[in-house]
Design an enzyme around this catalytic site. Sequence first.
Site, PDB file in Angstrom:
ATOM      1  N   ASP A 259       4.678   0.510  12.067  1.00  0.00           N
ATOM      2  CA  ASP A 259       3.875  -0.367  12.211  1.00  0.00           C
ATOM      3  C   ASP A 259       3.394  -1.522  11.817  1.00  0.00           C
ATOM      4  OD1 ASP A 259       2.551   2.536  10.313  1.00  0.00           O
ATOM      5  OD2 ASP A 259       3.555   1.294   8.053  1.00  0.00           O
TER       6      ASP A 259
ATOM      7  N   ARG B  20      -8.889  -0.397   4.777  1.00  0.00           N
ATOM      8  CA  ARG B  20      -7.767   0.594   3.690  1.00  0.00           C
ATOM      9  C   ARG B  20      -6.100   0.022   3.646  1.00  0.00           C
ATOM     10  NH1 ARG B  20      -5.978   4.496   7.881  1.00  0.00           N
ATOM     11  NH2 ARG B  20      -4.887   5.378   5.835  1.00  0.00           N
TER      12      ARG B  20
ATOM     13  N   CYS C 179      -5.965  12.925  13.174  1.00  0.00           N
ATOM     14  CA  CYS C 179      -5.619  11.271  12.483  1.00  0.00           C
ATOM     15  C   CYS C 179      -5.416  10.782  14.225  1.00  0.00           C
ATOM     16  CB  CYS C 179      -4.184  10.959  12.464  1.00  0.00           C
ATOM     17  SG  CYS C 179      -3.664   9.362  11.782  1.00  0.00           S
TER      18      CYS C 179
ATOM     19  N   ARG D 197       0.497  14.552  13.627  1.00  0.00           N
ATOM     20  CA  ARG D 197       0.503  14.077  11.896  1.00  0.00           C
ATOM     21  C   ARG D 197       0.564  15.546  11.257  1.00  0.00           C
ATOM     22  NH1 ARG D 197      -1.596   8.646   9.816  1.00  0.00           N
ATOM     23  NH2 ARG D 197       0.045   8.620   8.776  1.00  0.00           N
TER      24      ARG D 197
ATOM     25  N   LYS E 173       0.953  -1.424  -0.276  1.00  0.00           N
ATOM     26  CA  LYS E 173      -0.118  -0.425  -0.293  1.00  0.00           C
ATOM     27  C   LYS E 173       0.754   1.111  -0.339  1.00  0.00           C
ATOM     28  CE  LYS E 173      -1.826   1.963   4.034  1.00  0.00           C
ATOM     29  NZ  LYS E 173      -1.949   3.487   4.998  1.00  0.00           N
ATOM     30  N   ASN E 174       1.765   1.048   1.089  1.00  0.00           N
ATOM     31  CA  ASN E 174       2.593   2.252   0.638  1.00  0.00           C
ATOM     32  C   ASN E 174       3.591   2.836  -0.303  1.00  0.00           C
ATOM     33  OD1 ASN E 174       0.896   2.707   3.076  1.00  0.00           O
ATOM     34  ND2 ASN E 174       2.035   2.763   4.900  1.00  0.00           N
TER      35      ASN E 174
HETATM   36  N1  EPU Z   1       5.924  14.510  10.742  1.00  0.00           N
HETATM   37  C1  EPU Z   1       6.391  15.994  10.868  1.00  0.00           C
HETATM   38  N2  EPU Z   1       6.155  16.665  10.299  1.00  0.00           N
HETATM   39  C2  EPU Z   1       6.088  16.773   9.345  1.00  0.00           C
HETATM   40  C3  EPU Z   1       5.822  15.044   8.760  1.00  0.00           C
HETATM   41  C4  EPU Z   1       5.819  14.213   9.384  1.00  0.00           C
HETATM   42  O1  EPU Z   1       6.820  16.391  12.404  1.00  0.00           O
HETATM   43  O2  EPU Z   1       5.827  16.892   7.896  1.00  0.00           O
HETATM   44  C5  EPU Z   1       6.659  13.610  12.162  1.00  0.00           C
HETATM   45  C6  EPU Z   1       4.933  13.440  12.475  1.00  0.00           C
HETATM   46  O3  EPU Z   1       4.316  13.451  12.857  1.00  0.00           O
HETATM   47  C7  EPU Z   1       5.803  11.250  12.649  1.00  0.00           C
HETATM   48  C8  EPU Z   1       7.159  11.776  12.349  1.00  0.00           C
HETATM   49  O4  EPU Z   1       7.383  12.864  11.544  1.00  0.00           O
HETATM   50  O5  EPU Z   1       5.859  11.469  14.578  1.00  0.00           O
HETATM   51  C9  EPU Z   1       7.059  10.429  11.323  1.00  0.00           C
HETATM   52  O6  EPU Z   1       5.768  10.358  10.735  1.00  0.00           O
HETATM   53  P1  EPU Z   1       6.090  10.287   8.897  1.00  0.00           P
HETATM   54  O7  EPU Z   1       5.641  11.412   7.853  1.00  0.00           O
HETATM   55  O8  EPU Z   1       7.632   9.603   8.552  1.00  0.00           O
HETATM   56  O9  EPU Z   1       4.546   9.711   8.833  1.00  0.00           O
HETATM   57  P2  EPU Z   1       3.171   9.310   7.030  1.00  0.00           P
HETATM   58  O10 EPU Z   1       4.889   9.567   6.048  1.00  0.00           O
HETATM   59  O11 EPU Z   1       2.340  10.345   7.234  1.00  0.00           O
HETATM   60  C10 EPU Z   1       3.423   6.760   6.449  1.00  0.00           C
HETATM   61  C11 EPU Z   1       3.143   5.524   6.225  1.00  0.00           C
HETATM   62  C12 EPU Z   1       2.541   5.224   7.599  1.00  0.00           C
HETATM   63  C13 EPU Z   1       3.573   5.153   8.475  1.00  0.00           C
HETATM   64  C14 EPU Z   1       4.598   6.393   8.695  1.00  0.00           C
HETATM   65  C15 EPU Z   1       5.953   5.661   9.676  1.00  0.00           C
HETATM   66  C16 EPU Z   1       2.298   6.334   3.940  1.00  0.00           C
HETATM   67  C17 EPU Z   1       0.735   7.117   3.438  1.00  0.00           C
HETATM   68  N3  EPU Z   1       1.786   5.938   5.755  1.00  0.00           N
HETATM   69  O12 EPU Z   1       3.374   8.523   7.474  1.00  0.00           O
HETATM   70  O13 EPU Z   1       1.739   4.621   7.266  1.00  0.00           O
HETATM   71  O14 EPU Z   1       3.266   5.034  10.016  1.00  0.00           O
HETATM   72  O15 EPU Z   1       5.274   6.743   7.831  1.00  0.00           O
HETATM   73  O16 EPU Z   1       6.643   4.792   8.954  1.00  0.00           O
HETATM   74  O17 EPU Z   1       3.315   6.176   3.565  1.00  0.00           O
HETATM   75  C18 EPU Z   1       0.176   2.943   8.342  1.00  0.00           C
HETATM   76  O18 EPU Z   1       0.563   2.437   6.265  1.00  0.00           O
HETATM   77  O19 EPU Z   1      -1.089   2.198   8.554  1.00  0.00           O
HETATM   78  C19 EPU Z   1       0.559   3.965   8.301  1.00  0.00           C
HETATM   79  C20 EPU Z   1       0.382   4.939   9.055  1.00  0.00           C
END
Ligand code: EPU
Length: 420
Positions: A308, A400, A117, A122, A22-23
């Site tokens: 995850d 999802r 969320c 996030r 998915k991701n």
């Molecule tokens: N963060 C910030 N600012 C930003 C972006 C992120 O502070 O602009 C923080 C977040 O709040 C968090 C940390 O950075 O504390 C890491 O978040 P990240 O941005 O890596 O998460 P994401 O990209 O929103 C993806 C996956 C998630 C997975 C996380 C961590 C996708 C679509 N989603 O989310 O997947 O948990 O990386 O590996 O790729 C899931 O599949 O169930 C899922 C939640």
Amino acid sequence: MDKLLITGGQALSGNVAISGAKNAALPILFSTLLADDIVTLTNIPHLNDVTTTIALLGRLGADITLGDNMTVEVDPRSVNEHVAPYELVRTMRASILALGPLVAKHGKGQVSLPGGCAIGARPVNLHIHGLELMGADIVVEHGYIKADVPGGRLKGAHILMDTVSVTGTENLLMAATLADGRTVIENAAREPEVVDLANCLIAMGAKIQGVGTSKLVIDGVERLSGVNYRVQPDRIETGTFLVAAAVTRGSVTCTHTDPSLLEAVLVKLEEAGAVVETGEDWIKLDMQGCRPKAVDVTTAPYPAFPTDMQAQFTVLNAVAQGAARIKETIFENRFMHVPELSRMGADISLDGNNALVRGVETLSGAEVMATDLRASASLVIAGLVAGGETLVDRIYHIDRGYECIEDKFSMLGANIRRVK
Ligand code: EPU
């Protein structure tokens, strides 16, 4: 609303075919917006988040053809809209991944701010800041991120990510492929899904160095071409089935997967007492009928243990021999499964982002509520090992991210069915 009804107690056994990730599929689908020709993607999983992404690409004007076995063909040449509306973004935070490609390819883009969320705040500040460094003017108003590039083309920039962010890295990586000059992304995420996206972009003609490391160097090109690309297997789906096998003291082989993507998870499963064998595209886990041993887990960015998989290992520890500590370092509110597991008889003490799990002999079936994707998966696993019936409500979260979850578990001998 659909629910899953599970009667626990069967040791899982057999083979399960793992779907595309998915991701990885989501950013790769959004990357098609960058191309000048048709992009054909295979091994796309059949999931609600994929359907939302396809709907969003269609809303932007892309011409989409769905083939057999979830082959998706995207022709981005007809894109003439630049707004990702709230009604789609609110159902899927990953819609933010439309922003980088839109701004890079069309010089403008608007994406609704994702709402709250269940697992944490996030924010998307890193996505916005990186695009600003590349020359985009960005305002956030009326619930939308509105980006405009004076002159129409982004410029290369030196970007240091304050926090390792998976989609943040992906958004900026996509944007940089068409920017004028060199972009360096420091402290980039190294997750396999980022690598898969980078490999797809390279196949489209992007110039990217440092793939799989924390420093990505991207030399912008004038155009990207069409490509035929196969999405990598889902490491989290793989890990979820392996934990389910371990918890039920069974023996399961995951096929169509890639063991190199989940080394940290396999190490922890071996520590829990599982006998793990791997081949090029399969992983076999055999508990030899034994109860798992409790294992400490700390989540952190790849290559460390993935957030995850945290909820699934909470269940493993809940029925294991001994006690273990689980520390969540990525998201500030990712223990929503704990109160539900406690209702099933688990012995878990929570202290902020730390959980102390003391293994009990058995869980007892109950009506429980899914709160987010991975929490839902953990409740299904708990239901598979619990005595009696478990009814998991709000399983739209599961749909999802897990393709045909009840069919796949049924084929492994589980007593599970979807009820209205
Ligand atoms: N963060 C910030 N600012 C930003 C972006 C992120 O502070 O602009 C923080 C977040 O709040 C968090 C940390 O950075 O504390 C890491 O978040 P990240 O941005 O890596 O998460 P994401 O990209 O929103 C993806 C996956 C998630 C997975 C996380 C961590 C996708 C679509 N989603 O989310 O997947 O948990 O990386 O590996 O790729 C899931 O599949 O169930 C899922 C939640």
